[in-house]
Design a protein around this motif. Structure first.
Motif, PDB file in Angstrom:
ATOM      1  N   GLN A 150       0.832  -1.207   0.000  1.00  0.00           N
ATOM      2  CA  GLN A 150       0.000   0.000   0.000  1.00  0.00           C
ATOM      3  C   GLN A 150       0.865   1.254   0.000  1.00  0.00           C
TER       4      GLN A 150
ATOM      5  N   GLN B  62       2.537   1.577  -3.570  1.00  0.00           N
ATOM      6  CA  GLN B  62       1.651   1.892  -4.681  1.00  0.00           C
ATOM      7  C   GLN B  62       0.962   3.250  -4.553  1.00  0.00           C
ATOM      8  N   THR B  63       1.004   3.847  -3.380  1.00  0.00           N
ATOM      9  CA  THR B  63       0.411   5.178  -3.218  1.00  0.00           C
ATOM     10  C   THR B  63       1.455   6.287  -3.234  1.00  0.00           C
TER      11      THR B  63
ATOM     12  N   TYR C 197      -2.098  -1.785 -15.091  1.00  0.00           N
ATOM     13  CA  TYR C 197      -1.138  -1.981 -13.996  1.00  0.00           C
ATOM     14  C   TYR C 197       0.219  -2.395 -14.545  1.00  0.00           C
TER      15      TYR C 197
ATOM     16  N   GLN D  90      -5.740   0.076  -4.593  1.00  0.00           N
ATOM     17  CA  GLN D  90      -4.511  -0.140  -5.345  1.00  0.00           C
ATOM     18  C   GLN D  90      -4.348  -1.613  -5.722  1.00  0.00           C
TER      19      GLN D  90
ATOM     20  N   GLU E  50      -1.122  -4.479  -6.483  1.00  0.00           N
ATOM     21  CA  GLU E  50       0.306  -4.784  -6.562  1.00  0.00           C
ATOM     22  C   GLU E  50       0.514  -6.285  -6.566  1.00  0.00           C
TER      23      GLU E  50
END
Length: 639
Positions: A410, A413-414, A551, A448, A450
């Motif tokens: 998290q 990806q942010t 992605y 998100q 990943e």
């Protein structure tokens, strides 16, 4: 069906608080905008009067009657004079009001009036978003993060560092005290540590991690992550209400052993769900150290965050470069890579690391009942890492259902990848992780994706590396960490001219959250060049992950080519023998070779000046007994 699965995943994983809730609105108040028409909105307004009457709307008001209309040279301009506000019965639904007004044919939109909350700004004077010294709080979007969560006192961050001044005004109430073991000379809680009421000193093996030396490193890093917010004094830590556990791993006077990894285990065993490591050393991979990190992250589900190093080169730096550790490099106030900062493919993300203002505690001569009130600016990846640790703690409070591995995903990806568009970072594409920490985005919602390669197995396995002309296979295991993903492909390429990839596609397909897939059925197939490879060459292989919905992400794995050493194993003893007759390592940094170990211990000879114990050119004094207090490798805090 895919949409349904995604919605179910969001509901299950994120809970009610994870999906962005609509902001509050002013009851009984609506705004609408008339479509563009004549020079004034009078004619269009007449067309909606019947609709307004049917809605029992009153108080018709032109919102901005004196605003300037756009001119022909402003095609993207807006005419605010066409916006009106009305009052409607509180029981009237927005859907009905919108349907009736849009049916008139002259209304562009109908909306409620939202109540927008200000970004939370604590009352600590140095944390002011415009005039305060903590510029980095605004840069990493901490104020917005605190609108979503201010953390919780039950969330504890283990600070493995020098001692701290727990008499500091911004630290003393943030320490996680162990009330189960008060200071009375007994091990009341039976954990093997006597009177560990306020942490432990692993450098001197006592219960008092109090800073009394000349380096206030532990107090500085602790303030960044957990300085008391909203107390009207000093600064605000990123973790806000989260507590920290002080664990001293360096001696104040340089005469005691380094205790970093013992402290990591202690922190994990004593409930720290985030562990900060603002220290490390280049090279000298250790299976022991990796095992400690794996234990804390996997067995104990702790998020491990480490500083990536203050050497401005592409290198492996431990513990930051170990598996299960979030590696944090440093940027400046303009998001450019800090001049001193290490960069590598193992970096996960970056955070500001220049002139970071925090608690100090220099007044070592104060009386025991006095309170420290001093602050200081410091630079280094040491002060980038605790910002990420504080962010990890906030994510864990906001989304308690996430594992440590998912929290790391998290945060990655942010992060703000836009830093790569800066000219100053053009030379570091892929070397600064996924971008600069954005705490506000990290705690806002779980939206998100990943997927990540979690294991890379080379066949046939080779501890030393591969010789010229060798052929080998690579099996990758990929795990999906966040939202369900579909159409996942993992493409392998070589960044080295000495390795060719002949089969480089792994089609993993669709993966649910935390599901795994591997390419054992069709491994990657690679060959090593037959000639021209310098000895002990490191070849980097590149995983490029792509999936539906755009992605993509990147990971890297290294393999050693043309090694000029062999690893000899004789029962309990394992040692490296190089082509020049050196033992343990063949370079001062301890990066060529695997050292000497006994019964799978950590390397026994990992200091650079002891790399050639039996080499004829080594002096007898080069491997003299280390100075008292010297660690088994060159480990330093990253100030």
């Amino acid at each position: 069906m895919r949409l349904l699965i995604t919605l179910l995943w969001l509901a299950l994983l994120a809970g009610a608080g994870a999906v962005m809730a609509a902001p509050p609105t002013l009851p009984g108040r609506l705004v609408f905008k008339l479509r563009a028409g004549g020079a004034t909105p009078t004619a269009e307004l007449d067309a909606v009067r019947a609709a307004l009457q049917s809605l029992q709307a009153t108080g018709l008001t032109q919102k901005f009657p004196l605003t300037l209309p756009p001119n022909p040279e402003q095609p993207d301009g807006v005419d605010l004079r066409r916006i009106f506000e009305i009052t409607v019965p509180p029981t009237l639904s927005l859907a009905k009001a919108r349907a009736v007004l849009l049916a008139s044919g002259v209304v562009e939109y109908v909306e409620p009036l939202y109540i927008r909350q200000p970004l939370y700004l604590p009352n600590d004077p140095l944390a002011d978003s415009t005039t305060g010294a903590q510029y980095y709080l605004k840069l990493i979007n901490a104020y917005r993060a605190w609108d979503f969560t201010k953390g919780d006192t039950s969330m504890v961050i283990g600070m493995t560092d020098t001692g701290i001044r727990y008499s500091h005004e911004d630290l003393r109430h943030q320490v996680k005290y162990n009330y189960a073991d008060p200071i009375n000379g007994k091990d009341d809680d039976g954990d093997g540590y006597i009177d560990n009421f306020r942490g432990w000193d692993f450098a001197n093996n006592n219960n008092d991690p109090l800073y009394e030396g000349v380096v206030a490193h532990g107090s500085l890093t602790s303030g960044v992550v957990a300085g008391q917010a909203d107390n009207g004094k000093g600064i605000a830590g990123v973790g806000f209400r989260c507590k920290f556990l002080p664990l001293q791993i360096f001696s104040d006077v340089g005469v005691a052993a380094f205790g970093g990894y013992e402290a990591v285990v202690y922190a994990a065993d004593h409930g720290c769900k985030v562990i900060n490591m603002s220290w490390g050393g280049a090279g000298g991979y250790s299976s022991f150290e990796q095992d400690v990190c794996t234990y804390a992250a996997v067995n104990r589900d702790a998020v491990l965050v480490a500083a990536a190093g203050n050497t401005p080169n592409d290198l492996l730096f431990y513990p930051a470069s170990y598996d299960h550790v979030l590696s944090v490099s440093a940027t400046d106030g303009a998001d450019a890579k800090a001049s001193f900062s290490t960069y590598s493919h193992r970096v996960d993300l970056v955070a500001p690391g220049i002139n970071i203002f925090s608690t100090y505690g220099w007044n070592v001569q104060l009386a025991a009942d006095s309170v420290d009130t001093d602050y200081w600016r410091s630079s280094g990846t040491s002060f980038s890492a605790p910002q990420v640790s504080g962010a990890a703690a906030l994510v864990r409070v906001r989304f308690p259902q996430l594992t440590s591995e998912q929290v790391m995903a998290q945060l990655r990806q942010t992060a703000d990848a836009s830093i790569y568009r800066l000219p100053a970072n053009a030379a570091y594409q892929g070397y600064l992780g996924t971008g600069r920490l954005n705490v506000g985005r990290a705690v806002a919602a779980l939206n998100q994706r990943e997927a990540r390669v979690v294991r890379s197995s080379m066949l046939p396995p080779s501890a030393a590396g591969y010789a010229p002309g060798d052929t080998f296979q690579l099996v990758a295991t990929v795990r999906n960490l966040l939202l369900p993903i579909s159409g996942l492909k993992v493409t392998l390429t070589s960044l080295s001219p000495y390795v060719a990839v002949h089969q480089g596609l792994f089609e993993a397909g669709s993966l649910a959250t935390l599901a795994e897939a591997d390419n054992k059925a069709l491994p990657y197939w690679l060959t090593v060049a037959a000639t021209g490879i310098p000895v002990n060459t490191t070849a980097t292989l590149h995983y490029h992950l792509t999936a539906d919905n755009g992605y993509q992400s990147d990971q890297y794995v290294d393999v050693t080519l043309n090694p000029d050493y062999v690893q000899l194993n004789a029962g309990d003893l394992s040692l490296t023998l190089t082509s020049r007759g050196s033992l343990a390592y063949d370079d001062l940094a301890g990066t060529v070779g695997q050292g000497v170990s006994y019964r799978n211990s950590m390397p026994l000879l990992s200091e650079g000046d002891c790399y050639s114990l039996l080499h004829l050119r080594a002096s007898q004094t080069a491997c003299a007994a280390p100075t008292a207090g010297r660690a088994s490798r060159s480990i330093r805090w990253l100030r």
